[in-house]
Scaffold this active site. Sequence first.
Site, PDB file in Angstrom:
ATOM      1  N   LYS A  60     -33.556 -55.190  54.328  1.00 27.69           N
ATOM      2  CA  LYS A  60     -34.535 -55.189  55.479  1.00 27.69           C
ATOM      3  C   LYS A  60     -35.248 -56.126  56.131  1.00 27.69           C
ATOM      4  O   LYS A  60     -35.586 -56.253  57.167  1.00 27.69           O
ATOM      5  CB  LYS A  60     -35.392 -53.830  55.201  1.00 27.69           C
ATOM      6  CG  LYS A  60     -34.468 -52.680  55.169  1.00 27.69           C
ATOM      7  CD  LYS A  60     -35.756 -51.294  54.832  1.00 27.69           C
ATOM      8  CE  LYS A  60     -34.582 -50.157  54.910  1.00 27.69           C
ATOM      9  NZ  LYS A  60     -33.873 -49.776  53.575  1.00 27.69           N
TER      10      LYS A  60
HETATM   11  C1  LIG Z   1     -32.741 -48.909  53.731  1.00 26.47           C
HETATM   12  C2  LIG Z   1     -31.654 -49.538  52.649  1.00 26.47           C
HETATM   13  C3  LIG Z   1     -30.406 -48.700  52.863  1.00 26.47           C
HETATM   14  C4  LIG Z   1     -30.085 -47.880  54.080  1.00 26.47           C
HETATM   15  O1  LIG Z   1     -29.801 -48.562  55.195  1.00 26.47           O
HETATM   16  P1  LIG Z   1     -29.712 -47.552  56.599  1.00 26.47           P
HETATM   17  O2  LIG Z   1     -29.866 -48.759  57.552  1.00 26.47           O
HETATM   18  O3  LIG Z   1     -30.973 -46.693  56.500  1.00 26.47           O
HETATM   19  O4  LIG Z   1     -28.378 -47.211  56.871  1.00 26.47           O
HETATM   20  C5  LIG Z   1     -29.426 -49.140  51.819  1.00 26.47           C
HETATM   21  N1  LIG Z   1     -29.964 -49.907  50.828  1.00 26.47           N
HETATM   22  C6  LIG Z   1     -30.960 -50.616  50.790  1.00 26.47           C
HETATM   23  C7  LIG Z   1     -31.291 -51.150  49.622  1.00 26.47           C
HETATM   24  C8  LIG Z   1     -32.028 -50.180  51.583  1.00 26.47           C
HETATM   25  O5  LIG Z   1     -33.285 -50.729  51.460  1.00 26.47           O
END
Ligand SMILES: *Cc1c(COP(=O)(O)O)cnc(C)c1O
Length: 463
Positions: free
Chosen positions: A112
């Site tokens: 993120k």
């Molecule tokens: C947020 C997250 C996901 C999922 O991603 P999306 O964009 O919501 O599909 C997968 N792995 C980790 C470690 C995350 O923080």
Amino acid sequence: MRYISTRGQAPALSFEDVVLTGMASDGGLYVPESFPSLSADDLADMAGLSYAEIAFRVMKPFVGGEIDDDTFRGLVRDAYATFSHDAVVPLNQLDANHFLLELFHGPTLAFKDVALQLLGRILDHFLSKRGERAVIMGATSGDTGSAAIEGCRHCDNLDIFILHPHNRVSEVQRRQMTTVLADNVFNIAIEGNFDDAQAMVKASFADQSFLNGTRLVAVNSINWARIMAQVVYYVASAVAVGAPHREVSFCVPSANFGNVFAGYVAWRMGLPVKQFIIATNANDILHRTLADNDFSKRELLATLAPSMDIVVSSNFERLLFEAYERDGQAVNELLSRFQQEPAVLADAPLERLRDKFASHSVDDATILEVIREAHHRTQEILDPHTATGYRAAERERVDAATPMITLATAHPAKFAEAVVKAGFPGVPLPPHMDDLLEREERYSVLPAELDAVQSFVASHRRS
Ligand SMILES: *Cc1c(COP(=O)(O)O)cnc(C)c1O
């Protein structure tokens, strides 16, 4: 570039407005009016360029001239200078044709950061140009909060308030938020659970009068700029393994669907992608929808891959809009039905999805098995989210000759519980974080009462 709503009713917006707005007024999500194109020459020209330069080239058409090129280049460069690896998102080759795309070298060790480091800077740029300030509010069960805080800590025109459930997030997760001692960062520990925190944030967006006219901004995964920033690493990694001369496949550990939707956008722009594989944990709505046409909510399960624990995938709406050939009314009807009762997709849209997407769901026992198996074969310790992707890639790939890139969404040190359960002694935090447990913390504990939270926000914001 203009942006339109997936429900077809809200007014079209510019990039600047879409970044500041979040959800559309008709309840839909904004998508670009058309997908810009990347020609084979454009892709070939990217070989050997820095990540920041590729990022600038891929995102420029989405910004549509609303930030001048030099300024935007600077924002992009600054955002990715916060990553601890020179390649920003390095590829790690596991075997002859399977690669891990390591998206976890940012400040909070999860993917993120790629989007939020840039989003904070873009917001700050637009606010400063307008001479405005804004407040960001969000609720977190542990993970996104820290990435949002790291993305905003240097933003002069933003104050960020993140609510987490008091004593219900892990110490590492709490400290990643509460040890950021910047003047514009406010951590609120709510005496309640995550749903209480989430409900207060929602209520604050619904009625913003407590802020007396200051803008409230959402940085959750429906913000278009987050998707846009994520398109870049699909392009950069595909070029690194041979695009445009060679097709590539991707496997994406998925929850709210923002990440894999960004891959879809890259494909629509012209990236030669053979297949997308959606990996889920036991919260498998995406897998059930694709495999069984069972588009229905189930109870939330707490899994070893907690950042993928969801009931509904908010960004899936953006893909449905494409599958329904941009018929906003059809999307609106489908999603209204889905809110009330189990729904099914019409045949033609479902077939369109199955053409490009496969899916696989991985339960907790299998996550542990995969962490052991992947280590045995490759010497890598995968985090539990990435483990779902590793398994899904092996089981669902259609073609062993096409390079498979599995997105590694978190650093294993961040999810030590699963790693220890799998039988490993744990993974040390990277050097820049190894004093996390000794750093000074700052947060306020508040009752789970809307008035208390809103007056805290109103009195602590700096404008
Ligand atoms: C947020 C997250 C996901 C999922 O991603 P999306 O964009 O919501 O599909 C997968 N792995 C980790 C470690 C995350 O923080």
